[in-house]
Design a protein around this motif. Structure first.
Motif: not given
Length: 155
Positions: A50-61, A80-86, A103-112
């Motif tokens: 997961v990459l955060d487009q706004q910051t250009g950084l990995p989305a940790e957590g 699982g939870t994304t690591d420091v590298d997203g 398969y369904q991959v669900t990213f809990l983006t609201g909580a992040w």
């Protein structure tokens, strides 16, 4: 004529530095062997990034859930939870062979976003994929922003 001197053969005496170097080389070889053994271990068949487009950084957590279709319902089989590298490098249940299916991959983006003091239009991003089992590994990247996202089949 020159006089011929007889050389006496004595076992080579090792200085403390030579002994330390031998120990260091042995430790290095052991470390290399260990890394090679770990590298040869089979790779988990599913991962996400997961990459955060706004910051250009990995989305940790970011919390991520993996579910498998069972008839008309989804059964959560791993999370699982994304690591420091997203990344969640091993999303599929460890030690299990990949079972082809949907398969369904669900990213809990609201909580992040809440944890980072923000809001999002997408509290969850669900990506549904058909895994045919022809490849040893399936990678699902997510490029995330508060009001949009994109994903693709990674490698």
């Amino acid at each position: 004529m020159r006089a011929h001197r007889t050389m006496q053969h004595r076992p080579m005496e090792r200085s403390p530095n030579v002994k330390k170097n031998i120990i260091r080389v042995a430790a290095l070889l052991l470390a290399l062997f260990t890394v090679a053994s770990v590298s040869a271990a089979p790779r988990n068949p599913m991962s996400v990034h997961v990459l955060d487009q706004q910051t250009g950084l990995p989305a940790e957590g970011v919390q991520v859930m993996l579910a498998k279709a069972e008839g008309d319902r989804w059964a959560v089989i791993s999370n699982g939870t994304t690591d420091v590298d997203g990344r969640v490098a091993a999303l599929y249940p460890p030690g299990k062979a990949l079972d082809p299916g949907r398969y369904q991959v669900t990213f809990l983006t609201g909580a992040w976003y809440t944890q980072h003091g923000g809001t999002t239009f997408y509290p969850e991003v669900q990506v549904i994929v058909d895994v045919d089992g022809k490849l040893p590994h399936y990678h699902i990247p997510l490029l995330l922003s508060a009001y949009g996202y994109s994903t693709y089949r990674g490698s």
